[in-house]
Design an enzyme around this catalytic site. Structure first.
Site, short mmCIF file in Angstrom:
data_model
loop_
_atom_site.label_atom_id
_atom_site.label_comp_id
_atom_site.label_asym_id
_atom_site.label_seq_id
_atom_site.Cartn_x
_atom_site.Cartn_y
_atom_site.Cartn_z
N ARG A 1 11.56 3.68 2.76
CA ARG A 1 10.96 2.68 3.89
C ARG A 1 12.34 1.74 4.25
O ARG A 1 12.92 1.28 3.12
CB ARG A 1 9.92 1.86 3.44
CG ARG A 1 9.76 0.71 4.43
CD ARG A 1 8.41 0.12 3.85
NE ARG A 1 7.31 0.69 4.39
CZ ARG A 1 6.23 0.29 4.65
NH1 ARG A 1 5.80 -1.04 4.57
NH2 ARG A 1 5.12 1.11 4.76
N ARG B 1 0.91 -1.23 0.14
CA ARG B 1 -0.05 -0.02 -0.07
C ARG B 1 0.83 1.33 -0.04
O ARG B 1 0.65 2.17 -0.94
CB ARG B 1 -0.73 0.14 1.00
CG ARG B 1 -2.18 -0.46 0.97
CD ARG B 1 -2.83 -1.19 2.28
NE ARG B 1 -1.72 -2.19 2.71
CZ ARG B 1 -2.08 -3.64 2.17
NH1 ARG B 1 -3.36 -3.67 1.71
NH2 ARG B 1 -1.29 -4.61 2.80
N THR B 2 1.84 1.48 0.73
CA THR B 2 2.71 2.50 0.91
C THR B 2 3.24 2.82 -0.36
O THR B 2 3.35 3.89 -0.92
CB THR B 2 3.46 2.51 2.19
OG1 THR B 2 2.75 2.18 3.32
CG2 THR B 2 4.17 3.83 2.34
N LYS C 1 27.58 -4.22 -2.96
CA LYS C 1 28.94 -4.18 -3.18
C LYS C 1 29.44 -3.64 -2.08
O LYS C 1 30.62 -3.31 -2.19
CB LYS C 1 29.23 -3.47 -4.52
CG LYS C 1 28.70 -3.95 -5.61
CD LYS C 1 29.20 -3.14 -7.10
CE LYS C 1 28.11 -2.95 -8.14
NZ LYS C 1 28.56 -2.07 -8.98
N HIS D 1 6.07 5.95 11.19
CA HIS D 1 5.36 5.94 10.20
C HIS D 1 4.63 7.16 9.90
O HIS D 1 3.30 7.23 10.04
CB HIS D 1 4.70 4.62 10.07
CG HIS D 1 4.16 4.22 8.73
ND1 HIS D 1 4.36 4.73 7.49
CD2 HIS D 1 3.66 2.89 8.33
CE1 HIS D 1 3.86 3.98 6.51
NE2 HIS D 1 3.61 3.10 7.09
C1 NCD Z 1 2.01 -1.06 8.17
C2 NCD Z 1 3.61 -0.78 8.21
O1 NCD Z 1 4.37 -1.18 7.52
O2 NCD Z 1 4.05 -0.54 9.42
N1 NCD Z 1 1.77 -0.94 6.99
C3 NCD Z 1 1.36 -0.19 6.18
O3 NCD Z 1 2.01 0.82 5.79
N2 NCD Z 1 0.06 0.21 5.79
C4 NCD Z 1 1.32 -1.77 9.15
C5 NCD Z 1 1.88 -3.21 9.26
O4 NCD Z 1 2.51 -3.74 8.28
O5 NCD Z 1 1.33 -3.97 10.16
#
Ligand code: NCD
Length: 357
Positions: free
Chosen positions: A136, A86-87, A115, A169
């Site tokens: 991320r 999703r993100t 590397k 997040h």
């Molecule tokens: C969340 C995360 O990555 O922290 N997912 C997301 O970004 N919607 C929640 C999760 O993975 O449980």
């Protein structure tokens, strides 16, 4: 107050979250988006309103064409070395809405990090080709460190933290707040509401970020329903105490369902197990929302989940109008579009377009 581009790394690193947050705001708008704590209530409201304008403008072809011209001169790098659906996709979609072209690295095994290149050098490399880095990583604090490196380099491009370790997040918190703003628009807003967090509250970064952002609102009560092994850690309760926010911890999910204006379900975060399989020893069966719980829920309450789910909400609940998680997910695309437009100072044009239409 020192600004982020002037401060020494060691000084910044040792600030508390509020201090860091203050350091990151630049003339009332974000540049780097690293922490949930960097957003004030006024900024959250402005961002939500902008997301709603974008959502309305995107309803027709002319509007879409207008949006696609806003940032057609920019390129973004999506550096996602931790799993994401999703993100990642909502950032892709947000970039596409604004006409931004994207590049991606999703696995360090395919980049020069394999590397032995340092992350600092990788990120400086991205900044040579791109105008925005969305990242991320499973390393807490990495986005902060990389943003600092770039702010002290000759091409300081903004970094958006799309999830770092167990700690932050921020853009999930933005979409969660936007979902709450929209859901309670005709019920007095977020002030005074009761939010029940359920599941693995110890390791969930979405809970950590949202819990903190909710303290921007008046009289919000936060209830943490989890088995002892997954209860919120002291850093969250200390933050809530310091801000005078009302909260309680409970082991009984069922008892608190009728109190909730929003229920925020989460999955077990077993990727953080110190010993593989240790989470399976914790019984979470009493922390699932099933169709049998719907009657106990207030008529105007909403059920949220950052997703992915793994059985914490049974699929029979999906058809209930209070099930908000799919709409919550789509809100993520709009709020991320708004955030990027704001970072690049195109928000004024968008507001003017909406007014003129
Ligand atoms: C969340 C995360 O990555 O922290 N997912 C997301 O970004 N919607 C929640 C999760 O993975 O449980």
């Amino acid at each position: 107050m020192q600004t982020f581009d002037r401060i020494e790394w060691e000084v910044f690193r040792n600030l508390d979250l509020d201090g860091k947050g203050r350091c990151l705001t630049r003339e009332g708008r974000p540049f780097h988006v690293l922490l949930a704590q960097q957003f004030s209530r006024a900024e959250l409201e402005e961002l939500g309103a902008l997301a709603t304008s974008i959502r309305r403008i995107a309803k027709d072809r002319t509007g879409m064409a207008f949006l696609r011209e806003r940032l057609s001169d920019k390129r973004a790098m999506l550096y996602f070395t931790q799993p994401s659906t999703r993100t990642f996709l909502s950032f892709c979609a947000a970039c596409q809405i604004l006409g931004i072209q994207i590049g991606e690295v999703r696995d360090t095994a395919t980049s020069s990090e394999f590397k032995g290149e340092t992350k600092e050098d990788s990120v400086r490399t991205f900044s040579s080709y791109f105008d925005l880095i969305v990242m991320r990583s499973q390393e807490s604090g990495l986005a902060e460190r990389m943003a600092w490196v770039l702010s002290h380099a000759d091409r300081p491009v903004p970094i958006i933290n799309a999830g770092s370790g167990r700690d932050q997040h921020p853009t999930q918190a933005l979409l969660d707040i936007y979902t709450l703003q929209r859901s309670f628009e005709h019920q007095g807003g977020i002030d005074g509401k009761t939010i029940v967090f359920v599941g693995d509250l110890l390791r969930g970064r979405t809970v950590r970020s949202l819990s903190s952002v909710l303290t921007n609102y008046e009289g919000v009560r936060q209830i943490f329903a989890a088995p002892e092994a997954f209860q919120v850690s002291d850093d969250i309760t200390a933050m809530l105490e310091a801000r005078g926010a009302e909260f309680e911890k409970t082991a009984s999910f069922e008892k608190v369902i009728p109190l909730a204006d929003a229920i925020y379900m989460t999955r077990v975060q077993d990727e953080w197990d110190a010993v593989k399989g240790e989470s399976s020893g914790v019984d979470v069966s009493a922390y699932c929302f099933t169709a049998a719980h719907l009657d106990a829920l207030k008529p105007n309450a909403i059920i949220m989940h950052p997703l992915p789910r793994r059985g914490e909400i049974s699929v029979e609940v999906d058809g209930d109008p209070r099930a908000m998680y799919w709409r919550q997910m789509r809100n993520g695309m709009w709020i991320r579009t708004a955030l990027i437009a704001q970072i690049f100072e195109r928000d004024g044009e968008i507001r003017d377009y909406e007014k003129s239409g």
